[in-house]
Design an enzyme around this catalytic site. Structure first.
Site, short mmCIF file in Angstrom:
data_model
loop_
_atom_site.label_atom_id
_atom_site.label_comp_id
_atom_site.label_asym_id
_atom_site.label_seq_id
_atom_site.Cartn_x
_atom_site.Cartn_y
_atom_site.Cartn_z
N ALA A 12 -9.88 -25.18 47.94
CA ALA A 12 -10.86 -25.11 47.13
C ALA A 12 -11.90 -26.91 46.52
CB ALA A 12 -10.56 -24.34 45.58
N GLN A 15 -14.85 -29.97 50.19
CA GLN A 15 -16.37 -30.37 51.32
C GLN A 15 -16.17 -29.65 51.20
OE1 GLN A 15 -18.21 -33.14 53.54
NE2 GLN A 15 -16.37 -32.78 55.39
N GLY A 17 -14.99 -26.20 49.87
CA GLY A 17 -14.77 -25.78 48.86
C GLY A 17 -15.86 -25.93 48.03
N ARG A 92 -6.26 -33.04 61.68
CA ARG A 92 -5.89 -34.10 62.75
C ARG A 92 -6.31 -34.84 62.96
NH1 ARG A 92 -6.27 -31.63 68.70
NH2 ARG A 92 -4.30 -32.90 69.35
N ARG A 98 -1.21 -32.65 69.39
CA ARG A 98 -1.87 -30.46 69.44
C ARG A 98 -0.03 -30.21 68.94
NH1 ARG A 98 -3.53 -26.50 73.87
NH2 ARG A 98 -0.97 -26.66 74.04
N ASN A 105 0.38 -26.90 61.19
CA ASN A 105 -0.82 -25.59 60.08
C ASN A 105 0.08 -24.52 59.58
OD1 ASN A 105 -3.69 -26.23 59.46
ND2 ASN A 105 -3.14 -27.34 61.68
N VAL A 129 -11.24 -20.48 58.30
CA VAL A 129 -12.42 -21.42 58.35
C VAL A 129 -11.15 -22.62 59.17
CG1 VAL A 129 -13.77 -22.50 57.06
CG2 VAL A 129 -13.91 -20.68 56.36
N ASP A 159 -20.56 -21.81 64.99
CA ASP A 159 -22.01 -22.05 66.15
C ASP A 159 -22.93 -20.92 66.42
OD1 ASP A 159 -19.03 -23.84 66.50
OD2 ASP A 159 -18.34 -21.59 66.22
N HIS A 187 -13.40 -20.80 68.61
CA HIS A 187 -14.05 -22.54 67.90
C HIS A 187 -13.42 -23.79 68.37
CE1 HIS A 187 -16.48 -24.34 64.98
NE2 HIS A 187 -14.61 -25.09 64.28
P1 NAI Z 1 -11.42 -31.41 53.34
O1 NAI Z 1 -10.08 -32.02 53.31
O2 NAI Z 1 -12.46 -31.93 52.61
O3 NAI Z 1 -10.79 -30.52 52.57
C1 NAI Z 1 -9.46 -29.53 53.13
C2 NAI Z 1 -8.78 -29.26 51.30
O4 NAI Z 1 -7.63 -27.77 51.98
C3 NAI Z 1 -8.82 -30.09 50.78
O5 NAI Z 1 -8.62 -30.46 49.25
C4 NAI Z 1 -6.25 -30.17 50.57
O6 NAI Z 1 -6.23 -30.27 49.85
C5 NAI Z 1 -5.99 -28.23 50.37
N1 NAI Z 1 -5.54 -28.40 51.61
C6 NAI Z 1 -4.55 -28.49 52.26
N2 NAI Z 1 -3.58 -27.66 52.12
C7 NAI Z 1 -3.65 -26.98 51.84
C8 NAI Z 1 -3.13 -25.64 51.46
N3 NAI Z 1 -1.63 -25.37 52.06
N4 NAI Z 1 -3.19 -24.72 50.51
C9 NAI Z 1 -4.59 -24.59 49.74
N5 NAI Z 1 -5.46 -25.44 50.13
C10 NAI Z 1 -4.93 -27.05 50.94
O7 NAI Z 1 -11.80 -30.33 54.58
P2 NAI Z 1 -13.15 -29.04 54.52
O8 NAI Z 1 -14.35 -30.47 55.12
O9 NAI Z 1 -13.32 -28.28 53.07
O10 NAI Z 1 -12.85 -28.58 55.58
C11 NAI Z 1 -11.96 -27.43 55.62
C12 NAI Z 1 -11.49 -26.84 56.92
O11 NAI Z 1 -12.44 -26.64 58.01
C13 NAI Z 1 -10.76 -27.94 57.92
O12 NAI Z 1 -9.49 -27.52 58.18
C14 NAI Z 1 -11.41 -28.22 59.52
O13 NAI Z 1 -12.15 -28.61 60.47
C15 NAI Z 1 -12.85 -26.47 58.77
N6 NAI Z 1 -13.84 -26.31 59.14
C16 NAI Z 1 -14.47 -25.17 60.20
C17 NAI Z 1 -15.12 -24.27 60.37
C18 NAI Z 1 -15.63 -23.31 62.38
O14 NAI Z 1 -16.59 -23.48 62.39
N7 NAI Z 1 -14.80 -22.41 62.12
C19 NAI Z 1 -16.46 -25.73 60.39
C20 NAI Z 1 -16.39 -27.02 59.33
C21 NAI Z 1 -14.78 -27.27 59.76
#
Ligand code: NAI
Length: 328
Positions: A12, A15, A17, A92, A98, A105, A129, A159, A187
């Site tokens: 949450a 970014q 969030g 990553r 990988r 994760n 997501v 996408d 994805h």
């Molecule tokens: P970010 O790094 O800004 O935020 C991720 C947040 O998750 C951080 O605040 C972190 O503290 C929190 N977090 C980490 N482990 C956690 C846990 N076990 N429980 C709860 N919170 C936890 O990353 P952003 O930019 O918000 O992206 C989040 C994810 O979404 C990334 O994995 C990114 O690759 C993915 N993504 C997926 C897309 C899709 O189309 N499926 C598109 C864009 C991003």
């Protein structure tokens, strides 16, 4: 009025969030008749930042937002959840293999799957997501044996939306004129955006484009590599567009797709189109009454078959890898 729907958002304070929570609070996730209760899950170090976002949500004075609770414990965060948005993941980092990525994760999505199994509401819908989204969804699902498997989905809507926008731009039409586009597979960079069944103003989109090399050499790679293009331009990964896609995914799942159109969702395969059963792969789906169905009977030519198979092969390899790690 309706009772509030419990929406749990992980990551949450991240970014995505930040872009997502305000739109949920404003009613765009479920619709303007549905009050929501937000349950935010973060890691302990990020709880304070999540509390800051909660202060701003309060300052939005959103009529449909009936409460916000913040947790650093998955069991609590998913208690009574109706809609779970699993955004937080382990990115990553440099030098990470990988296997390391999948393992890190697994450490997030296994306990979250267990917590959903233990406490979610009967009607729970899950959208993953956080990347690798399809395989993270598979991990969570495999630890929630009491929840119907089809409630676990992965996001390929960004996408899908990117592909719709690029096609509309190419043809000089409005995005609303583009229908029945499909993202197949993972994805990831192997995803296959398919315009051979898409329609533009009622006509076949591939025929309207009339340029196979544009499809193969410009359109497909542009969509598949759009994430990298955004990072290059913005200096940060896509966030608002990802949040927008998460809103679209859940809104359409809950409220139904329009007649004469479909959307793309990563969902557990039932074996359709030769995708091995159980893999969480992107398909064309229609939705109605909170349920989705794969669009059947599409002709898949050799060009499309090769690309779908390549992406599905990658998903199979990811599944094998997490099996070996004991995560599914
Ligand atoms: P970010 O790094 O800004 O935020 C991720 C947040 O998750 C951080 O605040 C972190 O503290 C929190 N977090 C980490 N482990 C956690 C846990 N076990 N429980 C709860 N919170 C936890 O990353 P952003 O930019 O918000 O992206 C989040 C994810 O979404 C990334 O994995 C990114 O690759 C993915 N993504 C997926 C897309 C899709 O189309 N499926 C598109 C864009 C991003």
């Amino acid at each position: 009025t309706q009772a509030p729907v419990n929406v749990t958002v992980t990551g949450a304070a991240g970014q995505i969030g930040y872009a997502l929570l305000f739109r949920i609070a404003s009613g765009q996730l479920l619709g303007q008749d549905t009050p929501v209760k937000l349950r935010l899950l973060e890691i302990p170090q990020a709880v304070k930042a999540a509390e800051g976002t909660a202060l701003e949500l309060e300052d939005g004075a959103f009529p449909l937002l009936s409460g916000i609770d913040i947790f650093d414990d998955a069991k609590q965060a998913f208690a009574g959840v109706n809609v779970a948005l699993l955004v937080g993941a382990r990115p990553r980092t440099k030098g990470m293999e990988r296997g390391d990525l999948l393992e890190a994760n697994g450490g997030i999505f296994k306990p979250q799957g267990e917590a959903i199994n233990a406490g979610a509401a009967d009607d729970v819908k899950v959208l993953v997501v956080g990347n690798p989204a399809n395989t993270n969804a598979l991990i969570a699902q495999s630890h929630a044996p009491d929840v119907p498997a089809d409630r676990f989905t992965a996001m390929t809507r960004l996408d899908h939306n990117r592909a719709v926008a690029q096609l509309a731009k190419k043809l000089g039409v409005a995005v609303a004129d583009v229908k029945k586009l499909t993202i197949w597979g993972n994805h990831s960079a192997t995803q296959y955006p398919d315009i051979f069944h898409a329609e533009v103003g009622g006509k076949n989109a591939a025929e309207a484009v009339g340029d196979q090399s544009w499809i193969a050499d410009e359109f497909i790679p542009r969509v598949a590599k759009r994430g990298a293009e955004i990072i290059e331009a913005r200096g940060a990964s896509s966030a608002a567009s990802a949040a927008n896609a998460a809103i679209d995914h859940v809104y359409d799942w809950v409220n139904g797709t329009a007649e004469g159109d479909w959307v793309s969702m990563g969902i557990p395969s039932d074996g359709s189109y030769g995708v091995p059963e159980g893999l969480i792969s992107s398909f064309p789906v229609t939705t109605k009454d909170g349920k989705y169905e794969i669009v059947q009977g599409l002709d898949i030519d050799a060009f499309s078959r090769e690309r779908i198979d390549a992406s599905v092969r990658e998903l199979s390899e990811e599944r094998d890898a997490v099996k070996q790690l004991g995560l599914v």
